[in-house]
Motif scaffolding. Structure first.
Motif, mmCIF file in Angstrom:
data_model
loop_
_atom_site.group_PDB
_atom_site.id
_atom_site.type_symbol
_atom_site.label_atom_id
_atom_site.label_comp_id
_atom_site.label_asym_id
_atom_site.label_seq_id
_atom_site.Cartn_x
_atom_site.Cartn_y
_atom_site.Cartn_z
ATOM 1 N N GLY A 127 6.256 4.922 -11.798
ATOM 2 C CA GLY A 127 5.560 3.689 -12.160
ATOM 3 C C GLY A 127 6.505 2.712 -12.836
ATOM 4 N N GLU A 128 7.354 3.221 -13.721
ATOM 5 C CA GLU A 128 8.307 2.344 -14.379
ATOM 6 C C GLU A 128 9.339 1.817 -13.382
ATOM 7 N N ILE B 66 0.838 -1.201 0.000
ATOM 8 C CA ILE B 66 0.000 0.000 0.000
ATOM 9 C C ILE B 66 0.874 1.252 0.000
ATOM 10 N N ARG B 67 1.960 1.225 0.752
ATOM 11 C CA ARG B 67 2.872 2.386 0.758
ATOM 12 C C ARG B 67 3.453 2.619 -0.633
ATOM 13 N N GLU C 92 3.038 5.879 -2.874
ATOM 14 C CA GLU C 92 4.216 6.550 -3.421
ATOM 15 C C GLU C 92 4.055 6.762 -4.926
ATOM 16 N N ILE C 93 3.551 5.759 -5.595
ATOM 17 C CA ILE C 93 3.358 5.860 -7.042
ATOM 18 C C ILE C 93 2.329 6.931 -7.357
ATOM 19 N N MET C 94 1.228 6.916 -6.622
ATOM 20 C CA MET C 94 0.161 7.882 -6.894
ATOM 21 C C MET C 94 0.568 9.299 -6.519
ATOM 22 N N SER C 95 1.423 9.461 -5.499
ATOM 23 C CA SER C 95 1.757 10.784 -4.994
ATOM 24 C C SER C 95 2.912 11.446 -5.729
ATOM 25 N N SER D 69 -5.662 7.884 -16.128
ATOM 26 C CA SER D 69 -6.208 6.539 -16.276
ATOM 27 C C SER D 69 -5.087 5.501 -16.309
ATOM 28 N N ILE D 70 -3.983 5.836 -16.961
ATOM 29 C CA ILE D 70 -2.846 4.912 -17.030
ATOM 30 C C ILE D 70 -2.287 4.682 -15.633
ATOM 31 N N ILE D 71 -2.131 5.764 -14.921
ATOM 32 C CA ILE D 71 -1.597 5.659 -13.563
ATOM 33 C C ILE D 71 -2.534 4.818 -12.706
#
Length: 187
Positions: free
Chosen positions: A39-40, A23-24, A28-31, A65-67
C-alpha cells in the motif's frame, strides 16, 4: 464524422486500459502478503491517512479496515483522475463491502470491460470494412461517371460534325439542283 468516431473509440480504449490498470493495482494491493508495504509502495499519498487510521484502530480487523480504506481511496482517486463511473462504483463498493465481494466485483468489472472492448473492436472493424466498401463503390461509380461523361462529349461532338456535314451536303444538293435546272434550261 468518421474521424470523430475513431477519436471516440481510441479515447474509450485508452480509458478502458487505464481503468484496467487501476483495478489491477487494487487487486495487487489487496492480494499481497505484506499489504501495508504494498500500500505504501502504490499509494504514497495515502501514507499519512493510513497511519492516523492505524493509531485509531488495533488488531486484525483494524488492519483489514485500513487496507480496505486505502483501496477505496485509491480507486476513488483513479475514478476522479480518469472520470470513470465504473471505478467510482468500485470505490464505493470497496468502502462498504468486505474484500471477498470486492475481489469478485473487480473481476466482474474486468470481464465487463474486456467484453465492451471486444464489442467496440468488432464494431470498429465492421465500420472500417463498410468505409472501405463505400470508398471502393464510390471510386467505381466516379470512374463510370467520368467514362459516361467522356462518351457523351464524344457523341455530342460527333452529332455537331454530322449536322455540319448535312448542312454542307444540303447546300451542295441545292447547288446541283440549280446547276441541273440551268443546264436543262440551256438545252
Amino acid at each position: 464524422l468518421c474521424s470523430q468516431k475513431t477519436e471516440d473509440f481510441n479515447s474509450r480504449q485508452k480509458l478502458r486500459g487505464e481503468e484496467l490498470d487501476a483495478i489491477r493495482k487494487a487487486i495487487e494491493i489487496m492480494s499481497s502478503d505484506a499489504v501495508s508495504g504494498a500500500g505504501e509502495k502504490h499509494l504514497p499519498q495515502l501514507l499519512q491517512t493510513s497511519r492516523a487510521l492505524a493509531q485509531l484502530r488495533s488488531g486484525a480487523q483494524a488492519q483489514e479496515s485500513i487496507i480496505q480504506s486505502k483501496v477505496a481511496m485509491f480507486l476513488e482517486d483513479q475514478a476522479k483522475r480518469y472520470g470513470s463511473r465504473i471505478l467510482a462504483l468500485a470505490s464505493q463498493r470497496v468502502a462498504a463491502d468486505p474484500f471477498v465481494k470486492v475481489k469478485k466485483m473487480i473481476k466482474d468489472l474486468i470481464s465487463k470491460l474486456m467484453q465492451e472492448s471486444t464489442q467496440e473492436i468488432e464494431h470498429k472493424g465492421w465500420c472500417d470494412a463498410e468505409l472501405a466498401t463505400n470508398k471502393n463503390t464510390r471510386e467505381a461509380k466516379s470512374q463510370a461517371v467520368e467514362e459516361l461523361t467522356a462518351q457523351k462529349e464524344d457523341l455530342t461532338s460527333t452529332i455537331a460534325q454530322l449536322t455540319q456535314d448535312i448542312e454542307d451536303l444540303s447546300k451542295a444538293i441545292q447547288e446541283l439542283d440549280v446547276a441541273m435546272a440551268d443546264a436543262t434550261a440551256e438545252r
